[in-house]
Enzyme design. Structure first.
Site, mmCIF file in Angstrom:
data_model
loop_
_atom_site.group_PDB
_atom_site.id
_atom_site.type_symbol
_atom_site.label_atom_id
_atom_site.label_comp_id
_atom_site.label_asym_id
_atom_site.label_seq_id
_atom_site.Cartn_x
_atom_site.Cartn_y
_atom_site.Cartn_z
ATOM 1 N N ARG A 141 0.821 -1.216 0.000
ATOM 2 C CA ARG A 141 0.000 0.000 0.000
ATOM 3 C C ARG A 141 0.854 1.266 0.000
ATOM 4 N NH1 ARG A 141 -3.875 -2.347 4.859
ATOM 5 N NH2 ARG A 141 -4.738 -4.097 3.666
ATOM 6 N N CYS A 161 1.308 16.264 -13.750
ATOM 7 C CA CYS A 161 1.558 15.326 -14.851
ATOM 8 C C CYS A 161 2.020 13.982 -14.294
ATOM 9 C CB CYS A 161 2.594 15.910 -15.801
ATOM 10 S SG CYS A 161 2.060 17.440 -16.602
ATOM 11 N N ARG A 185 0.138 11.081 -16.370
ATOM 12 C CA ARG A 185 -1.020 11.226 -17.262
ATOM 13 C C ARG A 185 -0.613 11.755 -18.623
ATOM 14 N NH1 ARG A 185 -2.254 16.446 -18.115
ATOM 15 N NH2 ARG A 185 -1.515 17.984 -16.594
ATOM 16 N N ILE A 227 4.534 14.479 -28.905
ATOM 17 C CA ILE A 227 5.509 15.406 -29.476
ATOM 18 C C ILE A 227 4.718 16.569 -30.062
ATOM 19 C CG2 ILE A 227 7.269 15.770 -31.252
ATOM 20 C CD1 ILE A 227 7.969 12.805 -31.026
#
Length: 286
Positions: A141, A161, A185, A227
């Site tokens: 955990r 991010c 993400r 990109i």
């Protein structure tokens, strides 16, 4: 060619050949135009740090020192203050994400909103993680999550991010290894890929040192790897470059069981790093 260089070239090629175009993109360039990108989803890489596999390319220089300082700003200082980032670490690139009128969690005037270090402080994440690993290293955990909907509603600001890190401990013979999995993400492949990866390798090393463990494997999952449309020339240049023969390694020069909060940015050293030059220029999407 290092494993990181091989993965870098494979990802660039895949994005350029198989990537799809972004739609309704949020980021903007400095001139106000929309920053569109080509992207792929579900990118995964595995590095065995214990065997010298580090996620840093030799195809262009990577600003590793300032990247590691950002880790200290988030996880040691536990603040969203741009003043701390500038005055203590001489790092300025987060200024483009300043949220005007939102004070920092330490009382400073300038901040990035209730993000990153502010969320770490709010939930006492590092102290909880260290205590949990101390009580039972083999628990399943050990999670750092910066995804805080309450914070998102409280203030504006760039949503994190690299938002989740998980840790696992393995015993192999007499040695104990700490593995880490970073979930991201969104990632700007050419600019931030190796910066983000090495930042969280540094965090992994700090936690391992705290307990006197060895560094193990680093797993890196990115949901949207892209990109930007003003980077295609740089992408082609990187594909043409031949990597150097070096095998770079990040070293943390402190004794085992050094307290996490006593480690300093200058304790890190990137050795055997001789990247290909010249450096490439990128106009960032904000």
């Amino acid at each position: 060619m290092t494993k990181a260089d091989t993965i870098f070239k494979e990802n660039i090629t895949k994005i350029m050949e198989e990537g799809v175009w972004s739609e309704q993109a949020r980021p903007k360039y400095k001139d106000g135009t929309t920053a569109n990108s080509k992207y792929i989803t579900g990118s995964f890489a595995e590095y065995d740090l214990s065997k010298g596999e580090f996620p840093i390319t030799t195809l262009r220089p990577i600003a590793i020192k300032s990247a590691i300082k950002e880790v200290f700003w988030i996880y040691q200082d536990q603040t969203n203050s741009l003043d701390v980032l500038e005055d203590k670490y001489n790092v300025h690139y987060w200024n483009d994400w300043e949220v005007e009128g939102v004070p920092a969690n330490n009382g400073d005037k300038r901040s990035i909103g209730q993000r990153y270090g502010a969320v770490v402080k709010k939930h006492d994440i590092i102290n909880r993680l260290l205590a949990q690993l101390e009580a039972n290293p083999w628990n399943r955990r050990n999670v750092i999550s910066l995804w805080d909907y309450e914070a998102f509603e409280e203030t504006a600001g760039l949503q994190p991010c690299a938002f989740q890190t998980m840790f696992d401990v393995r015993r192999v013979g007499e040695d104990v290894y700490l593995d880490a999995t970073l979930t991201q993400r969104s990632n700007d492949m050419l600019v931030a890929h190796h910066i983000n990866a090495m930042q969280y390798v540094a965090l992994q090393m700090m936690i391992a040192k705290h307990f006197g463990w060895k560094i193990g494997k680093f797993f890196y999952f990115i949901n949207n790897l892209h990109i930007y449309d003003n980077q295609f020339e740089q992408a082609e240049e990187l594909l043409k470059r031949q990597p150097s023969d070096c095998q770079p390694r990040l070293v943390l020069n402190v004794p085992d069981e050094t307290n996490f909060f006593d480690i300093k940015p200058e304790d890190f050293e990137l050795v055997d790093y001789d990247p290909v030059k010249p450096q490439l220029k990128f106009d960032l999407a904000i």
